[in-house]
Design a protein around this motif. Structure first.
Motif, PDB file in Angstrom:
ATOM      1  N   CYS A  59      -0.074 -14.791 134.215  1.00  0.00           N
ATOM      2  CA  CYS A  59       0.115 -13.391 133.822  1.00  0.00           C
ATOM      3  C   CYS A  59       1.371 -13.262 132.961  1.00  0.00           C
ATOM      4  CB  CYS A  59       0.215 -12.502 135.055  1.00  0.00           C
ATOM      5  SG  CYS A  59       0.549 -10.778 134.672  1.00  0.00           S
ATOM      6  N   ALA A  60       2.442 -13.932 133.368  1.00  0.00           N
ATOM      7  CA  ALA A  60       3.691 -13.881 132.591  1.00  0.00           C
ATOM      8  C   ALA A  60       3.459 -14.425 131.181  1.00  0.00           C
ATOM      9  CB  ALA A  60       4.789 -14.663 133.300  1.00  0.00           C
ATOM     10  N   GLU A  61       2.705 -15.517 131.081  1.00  0.00           N
ATOM     11  CA  GLU A  61       2.399 -16.083 129.762  1.00  0.00           C
ATOM     12  C   GLU A  61       1.572 -15.104 128.927  1.00  0.00           C
ATOM     13  OE1 GLU A  61       0.729 -20.028 129.739  1.00  0.00           O
ATOM     14  OE2 GLU A  61       2.045 -20.646 131.392  1.00  0.00           O
ATOM     15  N   ASP A  62       0.585 -14.485 129.555  1.00  0.00           N
ATOM     16  CA  ASP A  62      -0.267 -13.525 128.840  1.00  0.00           C
ATOM     17  C   ASP A  62       0.542 -12.321 128.369  1.00  0.00           C
ATOM     18  OD1 ASP A  62      -2.363 -15.237 129.370  1.00  0.00           O
ATOM     19  OD2 ASP A  62      -3.233 -13.990 130.951  1.00  0.00           O
ATOM     20  N   LEU A  63       1.419 -11.818 129.234  1.00  0.00           N
ATOM     21  CA  LEU A  63       2.276 -10.691 128.847  1.00  0.00           C
ATOM     22  C   LEU A  63       3.206 -11.098 127.705  1.00  0.00           C
ATOM     23  CD1 LEU A  63       3.189  -9.246 132.353  1.00  0.00           C
ATOM     24  CD2 LEU A  63       1.766  -8.156 130.619  1.00  0.00           C
ATOM     25  N   GLN A  76       1.490 -10.829 124.508  1.00  0.00           N
ATOM     26  CA  GLN A  76       1.293  -9.444 124.088  1.00  0.00           C
ATOM     27  C   GLN A  76       2.568  -8.839 123.509  1.00  0.00           C
ATOM     28  OE1 GLN A  76      -0.355  -7.080 127.284  1.00  0.00           O
ATOM     29  NE2 GLN A  76      -1.882  -8.627 127.760  1.00  0.00           N
ATOM     30  N   VAL A  77       3.720  -9.295 123.988  1.00  0.00           N
ATOM     31  CA  VAL A  77       5.018  -8.754 123.548  1.00  0.00           C
ATOM     32  C   VAL A  77       5.923  -9.932 123.165  1.00  0.00           C
ATOM     33  CG1 VAL A  77       6.801  -7.062 124.127  1.00  0.00           C
ATOM     34  CG2 VAL A  77       4.674  -7.069 125.417  1.00  0.00           C
ATOM     35  N   GLN A  84      11.453 -11.449 126.246  1.00  0.00           N
ATOM     36  CA  GLN A  84      11.335 -12.575 127.165  1.00  0.00           C
ATOM     37  C   GLN A  84      10.740 -12.064 128.471  1.00  0.00           C
ATOM     38  OE1 GLN A  84      11.922 -15.820 126.715  1.00  0.00           O
ATOM     39  NE2 GLN A  84      11.289 -16.237 128.795  1.00  0.00           N
ATOM     40  N   VAL A  85       9.538 -12.487 128.800  1.00  0.00           N
ATOM     41  CA  VAL A  85       8.866 -12.068 130.028  1.00  0.00           C
ATOM     42  C   VAL A  85       9.082 -13.150 131.079  1.00  0.00           C
ATOM     43  CG1 VAL A  85       6.691 -11.421 131.107  1.00  0.00           C
ATOM     44  CG2 VAL A  85       7.145 -10.745 128.752  1.00  0.00           C
ATOM     45  N   THR A  86       9.700 -12.783 132.176  1.00  0.00           N
ATOM     46  CA  THR A  86       9.984 -13.735 133.244  1.00  0.00           C
ATOM     47  C   THR A  86       8.938 -13.633 134.350  1.00  0.00           C
ATOM     48  OG1 THR A  86      11.335 -12.175 134.491  1.00  0.00           O
ATOM     49  CG2 THR A  86      12.472 -13.502 132.817  1.00  0.00           C
ATOM     50  N   ARG A  87       8.978 -14.572 135.269  1.00  0.00           N
ATOM     51  CA  ARG A  87       8.105 -14.520 136.438  1.00  0.00           C
ATOM     52  C   ARG A  87       8.369 -13.229 137.209  1.00  0.00           C
ATOM     53  NH1 ARG A  87       8.347 -19.518 140.369  1.00  0.00           N
ATOM     54  NH2 ARG A  87       6.822 -20.398 138.951  1.00  0.00           N
TER      55      ARG A  87
END
Length: 74
Positions: free
Chosen positions: A28-32, A35-36, A40-43
């Protein structure tokens, strides 16, 4: 440059997850992140997002159940 103050404090919790569920959170973090890409989207971000989505879905389901119960007695 200083970090902006948050509007509310966040509570810290600790959870234990099966490796398969943790893998799903990481996916999910990778997918988010895709998208953005500029953020930086973390766990942790992914866990917050998933909890928020789950709570919103739970509330929607709860409202539907209440409406059905009211409609049954008519």
């Amino acid at each position: 440059m200083a970090r902006p103050k948050k509007s509310e404090t966040l509570a810290t919790i600790s959870v234990r997850l099966q490796p398969s569920l943790l893998g799903a959170v990481d996916q999910c973090a990778e997918d988010l992140q895709k998208q953005v890409p500029l953020l930086q989207v973390t766990r942790t971000d992914a866990v917050r997002y998933l909890i928020q989505m789950g709570v919103e879905e739970f509330e929607r389901a709860k409202k539907k159940t209440k409406r059905r119960r009211k409609g049954v007695g008519r």
